[in-house]
Motif scaffolding. Structure first.
Motif, PDB file in Angstrom:
ATOM      1  N   LEU A   1       0.833  -1.208   0.000  1.00  0.00           N
ATOM      2  CA  LEU A   1       0.000   0.000   0.000  1.00  0.00           C
ATOM      3  C   LEU A   1       0.865   1.255   0.000  1.00  0.00           C
ATOM      4  O   LEU A   1       0.561   2.232  -0.689  1.00  0.00           O
ATOM      5  CB  LEU A   1      -0.923   0.012   1.221  1.00  0.00           C
ATOM      6  N   THR A   2       1.934   1.234   0.768  1.00  0.00           N
ATOM      7  CA  THR A   2       2.822   2.390   0.826  1.00  0.00           C
ATOM      8  C   THR A   2       3.511   2.596  -0.512  1.00  0.00           C
ATOM      9  O   THR A   2       3.637   3.730  -0.986  1.00  0.00           O
ATOM     10  CB  THR A   2       3.849   2.230   1.962  1.00  0.00           C
ATOM     11  N   GLN A   3       3.942   1.509  -1.140  1.00  0.00           N
ATOM     12  CA  GLN A   3       4.572   1.637  -2.458  1.00  0.00           C
ATOM     13  C   GLN A   3       3.596   2.207  -3.469  1.00  0.00           C
ATOM     14  O   GLN A   3       3.963   3.037  -4.309  1.00  0.00           O
ATOM     15  CB  GLN A   3       5.106   0.284  -2.949  1.00  0.00           C
ATOM     16  N   THR A   4       2.347   1.795  -3.395  1.00  0.00           N
ATOM     17  CA  THR A   4       1.325   2.330  -4.291  1.00  0.00           C
ATOM     18  C   THR A   4       1.181   3.837  -4.112  1.00  0.00           C
ATOM     19  O   THR A   4       1.115   4.588  -5.097  1.00  0.00           O
ATOM     20  CB  THR A   4      -0.030   1.625  -4.055  1.00  0.00           C
ATOM     21  N   LEU A   5       1.157   4.288  -2.857  1.00  0.00           N
ATOM     22  CA  LEU A   5       1.060   5.732  -2.605  1.00  0.00           C
ATOM     23  C   LEU A   5       2.315   6.444  -3.074  1.00  0.00           C
ATOM     24  O   LEU A   5       2.235   7.511  -3.712  1.00  0.00           O
ATOM     25  CB  LEU A   5       0.808   5.995  -1.115  1.00  0.00           C
ATOM     26  N   LEU A   6       3.479   5.888  -2.798  1.00  0.00           N
ATOM     27  CA  LEU A   6       4.733   6.499  -3.257  1.00  0.00           C
ATOM     28  C   LEU A   6       4.753   6.619  -4.791  1.00  0.00           C
ATOM     29  O   LEU A   6       5.226   7.628  -5.326  1.00  0.00           O
ATOM     30  CB  LEU A   6       5.938   5.703  -2.770  1.00  0.00           C
ATOM     31  N   ASP A   7       4.255   5.600  -5.475  1.00  0.00           N
ATOM     32  CA  ASP A   7       4.185   5.662  -6.935  1.00  0.00           C
ATOM     33  C   ASP A   7       3.320   6.832  -7.396  1.00  0.00           C
ATOM     34  O   ASP A   7       3.626   7.503  -8.377  1.00  0.00           O
ATOM     35  CB  ASP A   7       3.642   4.355  -7.512  1.00  0.00           C
ATOM     36  N   GLN A   8       2.239   7.093  -6.678  1.00  0.00           N
ATOM     37  CA  GLN A   8       1.346   8.204  -7.028  1.00  0.00           C
ATOM     38  C   GLN A   8       1.975   9.557  -6.715  1.00  0.00           C
ATOM     39  O   GLN A   8       1.629  10.558  -7.338  1.00  0.00           O
ATOM     40  CB  GLN A   8       0.018   8.076  -6.278  1.00  0.00           C
ATOM     41  N   LEU A   9       2.888   9.600  -5.766  1.00  0.00           N
ATOM     42  CA  LEU A   9       3.503  10.865  -5.354  1.00  0.00           C
ATOM     43  C   LEU A   9       4.772  11.206  -6.119  1.00  0.00           C
ATOM     44  O   LEU A   9       5.370  12.258  -5.890  1.00  0.00           O
ATOM     45  CB  LEU A   9       3.823  10.812  -3.846  1.00  0.00           C
ATOM     46  N   LYS A  10       5.167  10.342  -7.038  1.00  0.00           N
ATOM     47  CA  LYS A  10       6.377  10.615  -7.808  1.00  0.00           C
ATOM     48  C   LYS A  10       6.203  11.905  -8.590  1.00  0.00           C
ATOM     49  O   LYS A  10       5.124  12.176  -9.132  1.00  0.00           O
ATOM     50  CB  LYS A  10       6.675   9.467  -8.781  1.00  0.00           C
ATOM     51  N   PRO A  11       7.285  12.700  -8.655  1.00  0.00           N
ATOM     52  CA  PRO A  11       7.203  13.965  -9.395  1.00  0.00           C
ATOM     53  C   PRO A  11       7.005  13.752 -10.877  1.00  0.00           C
ATOM     54  O   PRO A  11       7.257  12.762 -11.438  1.00  0.00           O
ATOM     55  CB  PRO A  11       8.539  14.650  -9.128  1.00  0.00           C
TER      56      PRO A  11
END
Length: 137
Positions: free
Chosen positions: A127-137
């Motif tokens: 879940l955290t990786q999914t959110l990090l993927d969405q927050l990529k610049p």
């Protein structure tokens, strides 16, 4: 509203059963249970640090948007609809709390008796990786 956020996150977890390769690659399941548990906990701590940095970057970028309308909408959406904060540390804390609930729920849905800690931590990694993927610049 918090219940609807939990349900949305639960729906996101369903495809995680069984876990996709990225979380499985973080720590080998061929290790002892103690070693694997320590590995996934350490990986989650590292990922949480990355999440806090990503949320801080997003907040900084949002503050730099020259439109006051955007600022108001961004804050109102976070504080009103999602019942969180524009503060990145508070956002990360709220995400971690919801993430743990969702992963525990997913474990109970899987109805498997062993590996609770490893399963939920791997779920949290995903879940955290999914959110990090969405927050990529």
């Amino acid at each position: 509203m918090r219940a609807s956020l939990s349900l949305m996150l639960a729906a996101a977890v369903v495809p995680l059963l069984p876990l996709p390769a990225p979380a499985a690659e973080v720590c080998s399941s061929s290790q002892s249970t103690v070693a694997e548990t320590g590995c996934v906990i350490a990986a989650l701590k590292t990922m949480d640090q990355s999440l806090e940095k990503a949320l801080a970057r997003v907040a900084k970028e949002a503050k730099e948007v020259p439109s006051e309308v955007f600022q108001t909408l961004w804050r109102d959406n976070l504080t009103g609809f999602y019942k969180t904060s524009a503060d990145p540390k508070a956002q990360a804390s709220a995400f971690r709390a919801e993430r743990r609930k969702i992963c525990a729920y997913a474990k109970s849905m899987a109805f498997q008796g062993t590996g609770y800690g490893i399963f939920t931590t791997r779920c949290e990694l995903e879940l955290t990786q999914t959110l990090l993927d969405q927050l990529k610049p």
